[in-house]
Write an enzyme that holds these catalytic residues in place. Structure first.
Site, PDB file in Angstrom:
ATOM      1  N   ASP A  69     -13.241   7.417   6.046  1.00 49.09           N
ATOM      2  CA  ASP A  69     -13.672   6.111   6.565  1.00 49.09           C
ATOM      3  C   ASP A  69     -13.024   5.006   5.737  1.00 49.09           C
ATOM      4  O   ASP A  69     -13.255   4.912   4.536  1.00 49.09           O
ATOM      5  CB  ASP A  69     -15.201   6.021   6.484  1.00 49.09           C
ATOM      6  N   SER A  83     -22.843   0.789   8.054  1.00 51.28           N
ATOM      7  CA  SER A  83     -21.976  -0.192   7.413  1.00 51.28           C
ATOM      8  C   SER A  83     -22.809  -1.113   6.513  1.00 51.28           C
ATOM      9  O   SER A  83     -23.558  -0.620   5.669  1.00 51.28           O
ATOM     10  CB  SER A  83     -21.209  -0.964   8.498  1.00 51.28           C
ATOM     11  N   HIS A 103     -15.884   5.090  11.467  1.00 53.20           N
ATOM     12  CA  HIS A 103     -16.787   4.206  10.743  1.00 53.20           C
ATOM     13  C   HIS A 103     -18.082   4.164  11.542  1.00 53.20           C
ATOM     14  O   HIS A 103     -18.107   3.686  12.665  1.00 53.20           O
ATOM     15  CB  HIS A 103     -16.180   2.817  10.619  1.00 53.20           C
TER      16      HIS A 103
END
Length: 566
Positions: free
Chosen positions: A446, A220, A475
Site C-alpha cells: 500500500d 486510511s 489502499h
C-alpha cells in the site's frame, strides 16, 4: 526566487498572521491526561432527529444533523452541525449489537455512502444486527458549514509540479494564498478541525445515540481517527477495525516522504505489468521503455495541453500526473492508464486521456475536503516553514522516487504557510490502554499508508491483532473480493472472533491477482463515463454536497474509485 514572488508570499503570510496568531498547539499541549479529563465532560451536543434520506436505492437510510460545539472546551458556545446517516438494525432487539461508526479517511472524506455499501457486503445476519452509521466530518461535505477556501484551487491548467520546469514561484504563491484565504474566512473553525476534534465528534454521536459503547471501522486517516477515539474513550469502544493504517507517531511530513517512496514502487510495478502486455499496448517490452513513454506524454503536454471538456480548462502535466497517481491506490485502474499512454503515443488519440482525467482527477465544484485535509495535517505536528528546507529534502527524495514526490510536495505545501503553527509535541500519543481487542488490516505494498504504519500501530496497541495481505497493494483492502480478509472482518463483527495466529502477524492473506490487460475502447468508455458522471474531486473524495451514496464515485458505485489520500 524572484523579488515579486517573495513580496507576494510575504503579503499572504502577513495576512495570515494578522488574522490569527494563536498556535493550534495551545489546544493540544497536554495530549493525554488533560484531553481525557476534558473528554469525560458534557459535550453540549444536540439531538439526532432522524428522517428519511429519500435515497431511492436504500429507502431505509435515515439522515439527521447533529449540533456539536466548535470548541469542546466551551461545550455550550458556538455550534456547528455534523451530517449523519444511519441504516438501522433490523434484527430482534435481543440480537442487536449496537451502532458501528464508519469513516473512509481523507482527512475529510464523506462517509455517508458507507452504511448502505458496507452493510451490503455483510451476510444478512451480521448486517441486520448493527446500526450502520456514516457521517461527514466537521466542516466538510454536507456538514454545516462546509468550509471552502478557494473554490477554483484545483481548476486546470495548474502549474507544472516539476521544479525543473521553473514553476516553484507560482506554486509558492498559490499555496501561500490558499492558506491566507482559509484564514481570512475560517479562522474561528480551522484550529478546531483536528483529529482530536473529530474524535470528540464521534463521542457526541455516541451520546446522541444514547448508547454506552460503539464499534468503529475506519480506513486510511480513519485509522488515526479511530485510534484517537480509542485513546480518549477506551471504555466506550466495543469493537474496532482499522484498515490501511497511518502510523501513530510519524509526522505527516515524514509520512508523505514514505508515500513518495512507495508510490515509486507501485508505478514501477505498473510499468512492469504494462511491459508484459506489449502485444496489447505497444509501449515497449521493458519497464524502462514504458516509463520513457510516460515521460514523453508528460513532456508533450507541456507544449500541447489537451482539452479537458466536460471539465473546465486544459489537461497539462499536473493534470496528467493527477490522473495517474491513483493507480497506486487501486490497480484496477491500470488497464485504463496503459490505454491512455498507448492511445497517445501509438494512435495519437487523446480521447482516453480526456476520459481518464474526467473519471479520476477532474475537480469538483469547489476545493472539496482539501481545507479539512490541511486543517488536520498542518496543525497536528510541526512542519518546516521555509522553502529552502523543503527544496533540499524533496530533491533528495525525488532523486530516488520521481514519480510522485513533487506532486505530493505541492499538494501539502500550504502547511508551509498555514495560519496555525503545528503542534511541536506531535500527534496524540496512542497507548491502547483499556481498549478491547482491535483488528488491524494492512497490505504490504500500500503506497498511501505504508506497511511500517501498521507495524507501529500494532506495537502501540497491546490488544490488537494484525492481518496482513502479503503482496497486496489496495489502499483499504477490505471488500475487494478477498474472502481471507473479508471473512476475518465478518467473524469479528459477528461474535468477536479473532484470528488465532500466535506470531506478530495473526493472519496472512494472499493478494488479488493483477488485472487482465485490455485496451479500453474510448467510444465505449466515454459512453459509460457519461452515464455515471465525472469524478468530483482531485483527491478522489466524495461529493462536497452529497447527502447519500448515489451522488459521487465511491467504492459503492465504481470499483476503480479511491478514498482517503493519507
Amino acid at each position: 526566487m524572484k523579488k515579486t514572488a517573495v513580496i507576494a508570499i510575504a503579503a499572504a503570510i502577513a495576512t495570515v498572521a494578522a488574522i490569527c496568531a494563536v498556535p493550534a498547539s495551545a489546544a493540544l499541549a497536554d495530549p493525554n491526561a488533560a484531553l481525557q479529563a476534558e473528554a469525560a465532560k458534557d459535550t453540549g451536543q444536540g439531538t439526532l432527529n432522524w428522517a428519511s434520506c429519500n435515497d431511492p436505492t436504500t429507502p431505509a437510510l435515515q439522515c439527521a444533523m447533529l449540533e456539536v460545539p466548535v470548541d469542546y472546551s466551551k461545550p455550550h458556545g458556538q455550534k456547528i452541525k455534523i451530517k449523519v446517516d444511519r441504516l438501522p438494525a433490523t434484527a430482534p432487539k435481543a440480537k442487536q449489537q449496537g451502532p458501528i461508526l464508519l469513516n473512509p479517511g481523507g482527512p475529510g472524506d464523506s462517509g455517508l455512502w458507507m452504511p448502505a455499501y458496507i452493510a451490503g457486503q455483510m451476510p444478512a445476519d451480521v448486517a441486520s444486527e448493527y446500526d450502520w452509521i456514516g457521517f461527514d466530518p466537521r466542516g466538510t461535505n454536507a456538514s454545516d458549514p462546509h468550509v471552502t477556501c478557494d473554490a477554483s484551487y484545483f481548476d486546470a491548467e495548474r502549474p507544472d509540479y516539476q521544479v525543473s520546469q521553473g514553476t516553484s514561484q507560482a506554486w509558492l504563491e498559490k499555496d501561500a494564498k490558499y492558506a491566507a484565504d482559509c484564514a481570512a474566512n475560517w479562522s474561528w473553525l480551522l484550529p478546531h478541525m483536528t483529529t482530536v476534534d473529530n474524535a470528540r465528534d464521534l463521542d457526541s454521536i455516541r451520546r446522541a445515540l444514547d448508547v454506552s459503547k460503539i464499534s468503529f471501522y475506519g480506513g486510511s486517516w480513519g485509522t488515526s481517527l479511530g485510534s484517537t477515539y480509542g485513546q480518549l474513550y477506551p471504555s466506550h469502544v466495543r469493537r474496532m477495525v482499522l484498515d490501511s493504517i497511518v502510523g501513530p507517531t510519524i509526522t505527516w511530513y515524514d509520512h508523505n516522504i514514505l508515500q513518495d517512496e512507495e508510490h515509486q514502487r507501485r508505478f514501477e510495478a505498473f510499468a512492469e505489468w504494462t511491459a508484459k502486455a506489449d502485444d496489447v499496448y505497444h509501449l515497449g517490452t521493458t519497464p524502462d521503455a514504458v516509463i520513457k513513454n510516460y515521460n514523453a506524454v508528460e513532456q508533450a503536454l507541456r507544449t500541447n495541453p489537451v482539452d479537458a471538456s466536460p471539465a473546465p480548462g486544459k489537461i497539462g502535466p499536473a493534470e496528467f500526473e493527477d490522473t495517474f497517481y491513483g493507480g497506486g491506490y487501486n490497480f484496477l485502474r491500470w488497464p485504463r492508464m496503459a490505454t491512455v499512454l498507448s492511445a497517445y503515443q501509438v494512435d495519437h488519440d487523446t480521447r482516453p486521456l480526456n476520459i481518464a482525467y474526467n473519471r479520476y482527477a477532474a475537480p469538483g465544484p469547489d476545493d472539496g475536503s482539501f481545507p479539512s485535509y490541511n486543517a488536520v495535517q498542518c496543525t497536528e505536528n510541526a512542519w518546516p516553514r521555509d522553502w529552502e528546507s523543503w527544496k533540499k529534502d524533496q530533491a533528495a527524495v525525488n532523486a530516488v522516487a520521481p514519480f510522485y514526490t513533487y506532486n505530493n510536495m505541492w499538494y501539502n505545501a500550504a502547511c508551509m504557510f498555514w495560519p496555525y503553527q503545528g503542534n511541536t509535541a506531535g500527534r496524540l500519543p496512542i497507548t491502547g490502554k483499556g481498549l478491547p481487542p482491535v483488528l488491524l488490516f494492512q497490505a504490504t505494498e500500500d503506497p498511501a499508508t505504508p506497511y511500517a504504519g501498521a507495524v507501529a500501530m500494532h506495537q502501540a496497541l497491546p490488544s490488537s491483532k494484525l492481518v496482513v495481505q502479503n503482496g497486496g497493494s489496495f489502499h483499504e483492502i477490505l471488500f475487494h473480493g478477498d474472502a481471507c480478509l473479508d471473512d476475518t472482518f465478518i467473524a469479528y463483527l459477528r461474535d468477536g472472533t479473532l484470528p488465532n495466529g500466535k506470531g506478530f502477524i495473526a493472519k496472512t492473506c494472499a493478494p488479488e491477482p493483477d488485472p487482465a490487460p485490455a485496451y479500453i475502447d474510448p467510444t465505449a468508455a466515454a459512453a459509460k463515463s457519461a452515464q455515471t458522471g465525472a469524478t468530483t474531486s482531485t483527491t478522489a473524495t466524495t461529493s462536497t454536497t452529497a447527502a447519500t451514496s448515489t451522488t459521487a464515485r465511491t467504492p459503492a458505485n465504481d470499483p476503480e474509485a479511491i478514498v482517503g489520500r493519507s
